[in-house]
Design a protein around this motif. Structure first.
Motif, PDB file in Angstrom:
ATOM      1  N   VAL A  95       0.797  -1.473  -0.049  1.00  0.00           N
ATOM      2  CA  VAL A  95      -0.175   0.064  -0.123  1.00  0.00           C
ATOM      3  C   VAL A  95       0.861   1.030   0.099  1.00  0.00           C
ATOM      4  O   VAL A  95       0.678   2.074  -0.632  1.00  0.00           O
ATOM      5  N   ALA A  96       2.014   1.082   0.815  1.00  0.00           N
ATOM      6  CA  ALA A  96       2.849   2.438   0.755  1.00  0.00           C
ATOM      7  C   ALA A  96       3.448   2.439  -0.388  1.00  0.00           C
ATOM      8  O   ALA A  96       3.736   3.784  -1.047  1.00  0.00           O
ATOM      9  N   ALA A  97       3.970   1.457  -1.159  1.00  0.00           N
ATOM     10  CA  ALA A  97       4.545   1.446  -2.546  1.00  0.00           C
ATOM     11  C   ALA A  97       3.513   2.268  -3.380  1.00  0.00           C
ATOM     12  O   ALA A  97       4.058   2.978  -4.350  1.00  0.00           O
ATOM     13  N   MET A  98       2.198   1.828  -3.483  1.00  0.00           N
ATOM     14  CA  MET A  98       1.425   2.196  -4.421  1.00  0.00           C
ATOM     15  C   MET A  98       0.924   3.766  -4.036  1.00  0.00           C
ATOM     16  O   MET A  98       1.069   4.497  -4.902  1.00  0.00           O
ATOM     17  N   ALA A  99       1.145   4.127  -2.903  1.00  0.00           N
ATOM     18  CA  ALA A  99       0.866   5.407  -2.231  1.00  0.00           C
ATOM     19  C   ALA A  99       1.758   6.192  -2.873  1.00  0.00           C
ATOM     20  O   ALA A  99       1.767   7.666  -3.223  1.00  0.00           O
ATOM     21  N   ALA A 100       3.127   5.941  -2.693  1.00  0.00           N
ATOM     22  CA  ALA A 100       4.318   6.854  -3.186  1.00  0.00           C
ATOM     23  C   ALA A 100       4.548   6.548  -4.740  1.00  0.00           C
ATOM     24  O   ALA A 100       5.467   7.435  -5.079  1.00  0.00           O
ATOM     25  N   GLY A 101       3.588   5.891  -5.441  1.00  0.00           N
ATOM     26  CA  GLY A 101       3.820   5.875  -6.894  1.00  0.00           C
ATOM     27  C   GLY A 101       5.077   5.011  -7.455  1.00  0.00           C
ATOM     28  O   GLY A 101       5.679   5.445  -8.359  1.00  0.00           O
ATOM     29  N   GLU A 102       5.490   4.341  -6.485  1.00  0.00           N
ATOM     30  CA  GLU A 102       6.704   3.373  -6.879  1.00  0.00           C
ATOM     31  C   GLU A 102       6.578   2.374  -7.879  1.00  0.00           C
ATOM     32  O   GLU A 102       5.751   1.379  -7.484  1.00  0.00           O
ATOM     33  N   VAL A 103       6.747   2.388  -8.912  1.00  0.00           N
ATOM     34  CA  VAL A 103       6.464   1.641 -10.074  1.00  0.00           C
ATOM     35  C   VAL A 103       6.896   0.056  -9.852  1.00  0.00           C
ATOM     36  O   VAL A 103       6.180  -0.720  -9.897  1.00  0.00           O
ATOM     37  N   LEU A 104       8.393   0.073  -9.726  1.00  0.00           N
ATOM     38  CA  LEU A 104       8.878  -1.157  -9.559  1.00  0.00           C
ATOM     39  C   LEU A 104       8.304  -2.128  -8.639  1.00  0.00           C
ATOM     40  O   LEU A 104       7.928  -3.080  -9.152  1.00  0.00           O
ATOM     41  N   PRO A 105       8.149  -1.977  -7.435  1.00  0.00           N
ATOM     42  CA  PRO A 105       7.703  -2.702  -6.413  1.00  0.00           C
ATOM     43  C   PRO A 105       6.230  -3.217  -6.891  1.00  0.00           C
ATOM     44  O   PRO A 105       5.658  -4.265  -6.551  1.00  0.00           O
ATOM     45  N   VAL A 106       5.485  -2.147  -7.283  1.00  0.00           N
ATOM     46  CA  VAL A 106       4.049  -2.546  -7.726  1.00  0.00           C
ATOM     47  C   VAL A 106       4.089  -3.581  -8.824  1.00  0.00           C
ATOM     48  O   VAL A 106       3.359  -4.562  -8.726  1.00  0.00           O
ATOM     49  N   ILE A 107       4.948  -3.459  -9.846  1.00  0.00           N
ATOM     50  CA  ILE A 107       5.123  -4.487 -11.006  1.00  0.00           C
ATOM     51  C   ILE A 107       5.604  -5.942 -10.308  1.00  0.00           C
ATOM     52  O   ILE A 107       4.940  -6.774 -10.481  1.00  0.00           O
ATOM     53  N   VAL A 108       6.590  -5.705  -9.294  1.00  0.00           N
ATOM     54  CA  VAL A 108       6.856  -7.021  -8.835  1.00  0.00           C
ATOM     55  C   VAL A 108       5.629  -7.749  -8.115  1.00  0.00           C
ATOM     56  O   VAL A 108       5.265  -9.166  -8.241  1.00  0.00           O
ATOM     57  N   PHE A 109       4.725  -6.880  -7.324  1.00  0.00           N
ATOM     58  CA  PHE A 109       3.688  -7.586  -6.595  1.00  0.00           C
ATOM     59  C   PHE A 109       2.784  -7.803  -7.612  1.00  0.00           C
ATOM     60  O   PHE A 109       1.892  -9.086  -7.621  1.00  0.00           O
ATOM     61  N   ALA A 110       2.314  -7.196  -8.504  1.00  0.00           N
ATOM     62  CA  ALA A 110       1.286  -7.410  -9.911  1.00  0.00           C
ATOM     63  C   ALA A 110       1.628  -8.890 -10.446  1.00  0.00           C
ATOM     64  O   ALA A 110       0.720  -9.804 -10.651  1.00  0.00           O
ATOM     65  N   ILE A 111       2.963  -8.996 -10.862  1.00  0.00           N
ATOM     66  CA  ILE A 111       3.509 -10.268 -11.452  1.00  0.00           C
ATOM     67  C   ILE A 111       3.251 -11.520 -10.435  1.00  0.00           C
ATOM     68  O   ILE A 111       2.468 -12.665 -10.987  1.00  0.00           O
ATOM     69  N   LEU A 112       3.489 -11.346  -9.101  1.00  0.00           N
ATOM     70  CA  LEU A 112       3.404 -12.520  -8.304  1.00  0.00           C
ATOM     71  C   LEU A 112       1.991 -12.638  -8.035  1.00  0.00           C
ATOM     72  O   LEU A 112       1.412 -13.890  -8.236  1.00  0.00           O
ATOM     73  N   PHE A 113       0.816 -11.574  -7.933  1.00  0.00           N
ATOM     74  CA  PHE A 113      -0.283 -11.970  -7.670  1.00  0.00           C
ATOM     75  C   PHE A 113      -1.155 -12.552  -9.147  1.00  0.00           C
ATOM     76  O   PHE A 113      -1.849 -13.268  -8.871  1.00  0.00           O
ATOM     77  N   GLY A 114      -0.541 -12.108 -10.277  1.00  0.00           N
ATOM     78  CA  GLY A 114      -0.891 -12.802 -11.652  1.00  0.00           C
ATOM     79  C   GLY A 114      -0.676 -14.278 -11.511  1.00  0.00           C
ATOM     80  O   GLY A 114      -1.457 -15.093 -12.071  1.00  0.00           O
TER      81      GLY A 114
END
Ligand code: ASP
Length: 408
Positions: free
Chosen positions: A143-162
């Motif tokens: 949530v903090a990564a998303m709120a800070a607009g940090e793209v790379l951590p969000v990509i990693v989470f989305a790949i794992l989630f997918g």
């Protein structure tokens, strides 16, 4: 999300013509009426905010939905490996062009050391080590990564989630997939609406930029400007189109015209991340598969930066020449490797490349204060390298799309 009426509309209603017109009109307006250009700048900021607003939900939903459409971890792994190979090869080619030109033109010999006494404000000499960089990619708080607009951590989470979504079955998991697909559809419709505003946003951003910088400063640093500019131009108009034609089997000019709105937005915003919604829209419009588009583009917007890498190499050698330091072949090879890494580490935001230059300069032991001189024309070079970065991502998408059996 194609627009079927696109071919029957008059030319002046087509987005790529509107965008080209906005580019030219923005430069002329900013030059002739700087005060007015400054006062309409907020329209550009508004466009930028709209784009930034949708980046995180777009990345998350499109990656999850894209990975689901690729089917399983093996296909994702295959696309991933091809993507990384493309990123590495295209970026290395870009740096090689830059190093060749800087050795021929010697721009540093035409610059003086004015402005090099102090490191510009906001520059930190504390660079990241590789383990630190890798650690930053895995978010300890999504949530903090998303709120800070940090793209790379969000990509990693989305790949794992997918990936885990594709491994499970059952009504609950299916429901989640439908929700993600539904949100993606809504975000894409929103993107389409925002894209229509691109000509206004591009016009306003560019007019203000021209009003602020003016052409005089470029003239003073013309050798350096020409070295970076020619390098980017060669990479964007010769190297990348050749790869696109040979490996992607696409007509470079036709493909480039379809990508014009994204490239022009990259140019005027100097941000690959902010351009992402437009790149994804243009890529799907050009027939690239969603699974490929939603994998290659978000990742590319943060790690594949051909233009930035070329710029890092040229800037480092220019600074060396400015100080009369002769870098041998071994040292230049070190510049090549660190420029590659620095471009991967640079965020898709304005000036990120200039900040990462610290890494390259430190690697070969050059004075960081050299940044004080070249910063003067950084904005215009930033615009040019960002457009190249985005163009390379889009070329890569077409190539990987073809290897994945998509249309070409
Ligand atoms: N502005 C560039 C980008 O967003 C990064 C850089 O500063 O080179 O791609």
């Amino acid at each position: 999300m194609g627009d079927n009426s696109a071919n029957t509309r008059p030319w002046y209603l087509k987005l790529h013509w509107q965008v080209l017109f906005a580019l030219v009109a923005g430069v002329v307006f900013g030059w002739l009426a700087p005060a007015a250009a400054e006062s309409i700048g907020f329209l550009g900021d508004l466009f930028l905010s709209l784009l930034k607003m949708i980046i995180i939900p777009l990345i998350f939903t499109s990656l999850v939905s894209g990975i689901a459409s690729l089917g399983n971890a093996r296909s994702v792994g295959r696309v991933g490996i091809r993507t990384v190979i493309y990123y590495t090869v295209s970026t290395t080619l870009a740096i090689t062009v830059g190093l060749t030109l800087v050795n021929i033109i010697h721009p540093g010999a035409h610059l003086n050391l004015a402005g090099t006494e102090h490191l510009p404000e906001g520059f930190s000499t504390a660079t990241q080590t590789l383990p630190e960089f890798l650690l930053r990619m895995v978010p300890d708080n999504i949530v903090a990564a998303m709120a800070a607009g940090e793209v790379l951590p969000v990509i990693v989470f989305a790949i794992l989630f997918g990936l885990f979504l594709t491994r499970l079955n059952g009504p609950n998991v299916d429901a989640v997939q439908r929700v993600v697909d539904g949100i993606l559809e809504i975000i894409q419709a929103l993107t389409l609406a925002i894209v229509k505003l691109a000509p206004v946003g591009i016009f306003a951003l560019l007019a203000r930029e021209v009003a602020r910088s003016g052409p005089g400063i470029i003239w003073d640093m013309r050798y350096y400007f020409v070295t970076v500019g020619a390098g980017l131009l060669i990479h964007a108009t010769v190297t990348l189109p050749t790869i696109l034609w040979v490996l992607g089997r696409r007509q470079p000019l036709v493909y480039a015209r379809k990508m014009a709105p994204a490239i022009a937005t990259a140019f005027s915003t100097a941000s690959s991340s902010a351009t992402l919604p437009l790149s994804m829209e243009c890529s799907e419009e050009a027939g690239n598969r969603r699974g490929v588009t939603s994998f290659v583009l978000p990742l590319g917007a943060t790690v594949n930066m051909d233009g930035t890498a070329l710029y890092e190499a040229v800037a480092a050698l220019t600074i060396a020449q400015m100080y009369g330091v002769d870098l041998g072949l071994g040292q230049q090879a070190l510049v090549l490797v660190t420029a590659l890494l620095a471009s991967v580490g640079a965020a898709g935001i304005p000036m990120a490349g200039l900040v990462m230059l610290v890494v390259v300069l430190q690697a070969v032991g050059l004075p960081l204060e050299g940044i004080g001189t070249i910063i003067a024309i950084d904005r215009v070079l930033d615009m040019m390298r960002t457009a190249t970065n985005v163009w390379s991502d889009l070329v890569g998408t077409a190539i990987i799309n073809r290897f994945e059996g998509g249309s070409s």
